[in-house]
Scaffold this active site. Sequence first.
Site, PDB file in Angstrom:
ATOM      1  N   GLU A   6      13.950  11.113  34.417  1.00 14.19           N
ATOM      2  CA  GLU A   6      13.314  10.468  35.679  1.00 14.19           C
ATOM      3  C   GLU A   6      13.566   9.070  35.457  1.00 14.19           C
ATOM      4  O   GLU A   6      12.531   8.203  35.570  1.00 14.19           O
ATOM      5  CB  GLU A   6      12.083  10.902  35.831  1.00 14.19           C
ATOM      6  N   GLY A   7      14.673   8.438  34.896  1.00 14.82           N
ATOM      7  CA  GLY A   7      14.931   7.150  34.924  1.00 14.82           C
ATOM      8  C   GLY A   7      14.405   6.772  33.430  1.00 14.82           C
ATOM      9  O   GLY A   7      13.269   6.947  33.132  1.00 14.82           O
TER      10      GLY A   7
END
Length: 610
Positions: free
Chosen positions: A456-457
């Site tokens: 997620e990043g």
Amino acid sequence: MRDTLDFLLYDWLRVEALLERPRFADHSRETFDSVLDTCERIAREKFAPFNRLADIEEPRFDGERVILPASTHAAAQAYVESGMLAAAQDHDHGGMQLPCVVEMAANAFFSKAGIGLGGGLLTSGNANLLMAHGTPMQKAVFANNEFAGRWFGTMCLSEPQAGSSLSDIATRATPDGADSDCDPLGPRYRLRGNKMWISNGEHELTENIVHLVLAKIPGPDGKLVPGTKGISLFIVPKKLVDTDGRLTGERNDVALAGLNHKLGYRGIPNTLLNFGEGRFPVRGAAGAIGYRVGAPGDGLRCMFHMMNEARIAIGLGAVALGYAGYEASLQYARDRAQGRPVGPAGKDAAKPPVRIIEHADVKRMLLAQKAYVEGGLALALYCARLVDEQHTGASDADEQATLLLEVLTPIVKSWPSEWCLEANSLAIQVHGGYGYTRDFAVEQYWRDNRLNMIHEGTHGIQAQDLLGRKVVMAGGAGLKLLGARMQATIELALRREGLAPHAQALAAAWQAVDAATRTAWASADPADALMNAMPYMRAFGHVVIAWIWLELGLAGGDAGSARGGTDNAGAGRLQALRYFYAYELPQAAAWLAVVNARDPVCRDMRDEWF
Ligand SMILES: Cc1cc2nc3c(=O)[nH]c(=O)nc-3n(C[C@H](O)[C@H](O)[C@H](O)COP(=O)(O)OP(=O)(O)OC[C@H]3O[C@@H](n4cnc5c(N)ncnc54)[C@H](O)[C@@H]3O)c2cc1C
């Protein structure tokens, strides 16, 4: 954890005030409590006892099927039956219209008991996205069957050559024949490409899997549009379905290329998927059938619509794992006898050893964990409460919540990922050598938690997002608003005996963050500003958590001091607050010093000097 959750939800965040809003009018404190009770019980009975088993019995591919332990199937089924997949949805869609903050708090029980079991969060994220961007038919066929737990969902963004940089994805989507625009399930395409790291990409937990896939539609010259503008979003079911959601008996051309064997989160199969390579030809041709969601080129925007909630959920997962390690190491420290007190009282070797919880250094490790996990939990719930404000608040509150979430999202994702992982490391340390073995749970918590700084990043990408975009967007409006919120807390705390020195420390720390933001951007060159984005994010995160702790200190009243320590929970929170201000917050100044010096040492390092 339950006592802390109750304090945060009811005493601090005043969640009962939400009951006045029409959307939540059918709820009461009793219904909120009953959701929390149910999730706590299912997590205790169906998740926790099997967490280790899911770790040891990794998903296995026999060439046809992905095999998971029976207990994983039972946990997934229990999650479906809890109704949590559709918890926040409208009653009309089988939902409970639960506030986001209560939904997230309830889900924390599952993450704490067995984060690698199930895959429910991916499914509700997928279905929620379709509710926001899908056609009525896509919602009815795909989202509703996911909410009901008949099908599970995935998010297919990453590719072997494109992880952080999604603009480089190479999966192609071409219109599927002359009637491609007339399909009732949405404009129909054929997809070809490879997706890497896809969680829950293949399993037999449900009768079908709904993949949400990012792909590029080639231009008239057959070339892919460079950058993110060319990215569109598609529903690609593993098995094809009709408009009533019945399986047509046709297998879509999505094939499992292999499983990734992971450090942690092993209950969830992680897959490399081949789309459209002809392993399962559809209607005589290679190419996976996909139905477009939203307009061409709008894929990333649709996907990121759910980003705030997904990133809060990642932070909360990291917190839950930190919490599990904290509770395990606290219990261990209360049971384990080793060593004698420092000073004369400990000189007599004939006296029995003390429990390690009596040593100041062990208390340090426990206090650090408490400060990280309770602080992280509070931040995550604060952000979830902002999501409720966005959805159901009055218009100015809604705008403020949106601005605050912009700035806080990189922090709520990254801070728990880093510091609740550190909590897991301390939990191992409290166990001494035993913590380094597989006979105790704490090593698994650490391994499971290590993922959260990656997906997620990544951590580095979050830091760039914070300093490169979020604190400067809209002329720094989000940063100013967060500063105003902190100032309000500071003013209240200045009037409270015992909290005033902390309020002064917070005021100085926030001023330093504000000044460092300007210094980082002094040359207006992003390459200069972002070279020290990581220490900036660390400092920012610690200052935010210091603020949250001051808030908790105010919400706890005069517990511990005025009541002479009879309120143990309140006294414990005040001690964790003191710990955070004494041991943690001062580090922010050192991290900001690098930013303020505009130290180029990392940027200037050369490949050949390593
Ligand atoms: C267990 C697991 C589950 C996952 N589940 C899913 C899923 O369900 N769906 C999905 O689509 N993806 C999923 N992912 C993929 C995940 O989101 C990516 O791993 C992540 O985005 C990083 O991409 P990458 O692995 O290609 O690393 P890279 O992008 O190659 O990054 C490697 C390193 O370089 C750094 N870096 C990269 N670019 C920059 C830059 N511009 N500036 C500074 N530093 C940079 C990164 O911070 C990182 O430290 C999952 C990954 C894992 C490990």
